[in-house]
Design a protein around this motif. Sequence first.
Motif, short mmCIF file in Angstrom:
data_model
loop_
_atom_site.label_atom_id
_atom_site.label_comp_id
_atom_site.label_asym_id
_atom_site.label_seq_id
_atom_site.Cartn_x
_atom_site.Cartn_y
_atom_site.Cartn_z
N ALA A 136 0.85 -1.19 0.00
CA ALA A 136 0.00 0.00 0.00
C ALA A 136 0.88 1.23 0.00
N ALA A 137 0.92 1.94 -1.11
CA ALA A 137 1.83 3.07 -1.28
C ALA A 137 1.41 4.26 -0.41
N ASP A 138 2.41 4.88 0.21
CA ASP A 138 2.16 6.12 0.95
C ASP A 138 3.14 7.18 0.46
N GLU A 139 3.25 8.28 1.19
CA GLU A 139 4.06 9.41 0.75
C GLU A 139 5.55 9.11 0.71
N ASN A 140 6.00 8.02 1.32
CA ASN A 140 7.42 7.67 1.35
C ASN A 140 7.77 6.53 0.41
N THR A 141 6.80 6.05 -0.34
CA THR A 141 7.05 4.95 -1.28
C THR A 141 7.82 5.47 -2.50
N PRO A 142 8.94 4.83 -2.89
CA PRO A 142 9.72 5.30 -4.05
C PRO A 142 8.90 5.26 -5.34
N PHE A 143 9.25 6.15 -6.25
CA PHE A 143 8.60 6.21 -7.56
C PHE A 143 9.33 5.31 -8.55
N ARG A 144 8.55 4.50 -9.28
CA ARG A 144 9.07 3.73 -10.41
C ARG A 144 7.99 3.69 -11.49
N PRO A 145 7.72 4.82 -12.15
CA PRO A 145 6.61 4.91 -13.11
C PRO A 145 6.79 3.98 -14.30
N ARG A 146 5.66 3.53 -14.84
CA ARG A 146 5.67 2.58 -15.95
C ARG A 146 4.92 3.11 -17.17
N SER A 147 4.79 4.42 -17.28
CA SER A 147 4.14 5.03 -18.44
C SER A 147 4.73 6.43 -18.63
N PRO A 148 4.68 6.97 -19.85
CA PRO A 148 5.12 8.36 -20.04
C PRO A 148 4.36 9.34 -19.16
N TYR A 149 3.09 9.05 -18.93
CA TYR A 149 2.28 9.89 -18.03
C TYR A 149 2.85 9.86 -16.61
N GLY A 150 3.16 8.66 -16.12
CA GLY A 150 3.73 8.52 -14.78
C GLY A 150 5.07 9.20 -14.65
N VAL A 151 5.89 9.10 -15.69
CA VAL A 151 7.20 9.76 -15.70
C VAL A 151 7.03 11.28 -15.61
N ALA A 152 6.09 11.82 -16.38
CA ALA A 152 5.85 13.26 -16.37
C ALA A 152 5.34 13.73 -15.02
N LYS A 153 4.43 12.97 -14.42
CA LYS A 153 3.89 13.33 -13.11
C LYS A 153 4.97 13.25 -12.03
N ALA A 154 5.86 12.28 -12.14
CA ALA A 154 6.96 12.16 -11.18
C ALA A 154 7.89 13.37 -11.28
N ALA A 155 8.20 13.78 -12.50
CA ALA A 155 9.05 14.97 -12.69
C ALA A 155 8.40 16.20 -12.07
N ALA A 156 7.10 16.37 -12.30
CA ALA A 156 6.38 17.52 -11.75
C ALA A 156 6.38 17.49 -10.23
N PHE A 157 6.21 16.29 -9.65
CA PHE A 157 6.23 16.15 -8.20
C PHE A 157 7.53 16.67 -7.62
N TRP A 158 8.66 16.28 -8.20
CA TRP A 158 9.95 16.69 -7.66
C TRP A 158 10.23 18.16 -7.91
N GLN A 159 9.67 18.72 -8.99
CA GLN A 159 9.79 20.16 -9.21
C GLN A 159 9.10 20.93 -8.08
N VAL A 160 7.91 20.48 -7.71
CA VAL A 160 7.17 21.13 -6.62
C VAL A 160 7.95 21.02 -5.32
N ALA A 161 8.47 19.83 -5.02
CA ALA A 161 9.24 19.64 -3.80
C ALA A 161 10.47 20.53 -3.78
N ASN A 162 11.14 20.67 -4.92
CA ASN A 162 12.33 21.50 -5.00
C ASN A 162 12.02 22.97 -4.76
N TYR A 163 10.95 23.48 -5.36
CA TYR A 163 10.59 24.89 -5.18
C TYR A 163 10.10 25.16 -3.76
N ARG A 164 9.46 24.18 -3.16
CA ARG A 164 9.02 24.33 -1.78
C ARG A 164 10.22 24.47 -0.84
#
Length: 320
Positions: A136-164
């Motif tokens: 059951a994935a939570d906020e600390n579960t590592p990302f391993r996306p399996r679609s271009p959509y998932g890859v894009a969303k992962a990149a956006a997630f880390w951008q938000v974390a970086n700016y925060r």
Amino acid sequence: MKTALICGISGQDGSYLSKLLLTKGYQVFGGSRDAQMTSFTNLARLGIRNDVQTVSININDFRSVLQTLLKIKPDEVYNLAGQSSVGLSFEQPVETLESISVGTLNLLEAIRFSNLPIKFYNAGSSECFGDVGSLAADENTPFRPRSPYGVAKAAAFWQVANYREAYQLHASTGILFNHESPLRPERFVTQKIVAAACRIAKGSYEVLTLGNIDIARDWGWAPEYVEAMWLMLQQKQVDDYVIATGQTYKLRDFIRIVFESVELDWQNHIRIDPVLFRPTDIAEGHANPTKAHKQLGWSASSNVSDVARLMVKAYMNQTV
């Protein structure tokens, strides 16, 4: 009166979020690439089209984003824009990455550059996790996306974390698991199933063609999920949250419930086509939304059976 700018307002989540914010007394601006040419059908279906002010904004264009922020001066910005289909992302990987990742970066940089006290919500996705099996994935579960959509969303997630972290922006990502409603277009499998079952119940002789129906997902009710988005921006402590029901079902379970709702046996009306299987897919999706429950006071009220029946009821009423 607070002011909110919703990028991607014409979609499912943007429309329900607009309705929620209006009930809370917000002035709501809705962003679309060309507001004069967009029909905003979902806003009209919810009866709020005339209550939302629409603006043209292209989040892939930094100048467009900055000009819009400086003009509206919103208290809150909700980023729900970008290509939203996992399946389509395999056919349009560049568009998917640019619309999600570059668009998010432009919004973050424009907020930083404007120096306005804007709170920012970013629409994340459980697709970032990839295939974690029965975990059951939570906020600390590592990302391993399996679609271009998932890859894009992962990149956006880390951008938000970086700016925060780098610029102390009030910026949060909601890692939302699947959430459905009658506002879903038929290219989403849940609405495809609902629409076909309702047509068959009304006399159609069609056969519903699907891909892998043994995938398992955590399905929730979209109108409940937009409340979690709003709650994130009301917190003093900025953070990211998994938003889900905590219950996982196979797609075949959803199919069965939908067809039972119209008094049909689903096995008599569908066929499986391997062509519709994705190049890579997530077998199971499990979620642990404990943090959202404890810190936001949010939990899902509707389960997969509720979602299926509500979608069937809405479709039948719409086509009467």
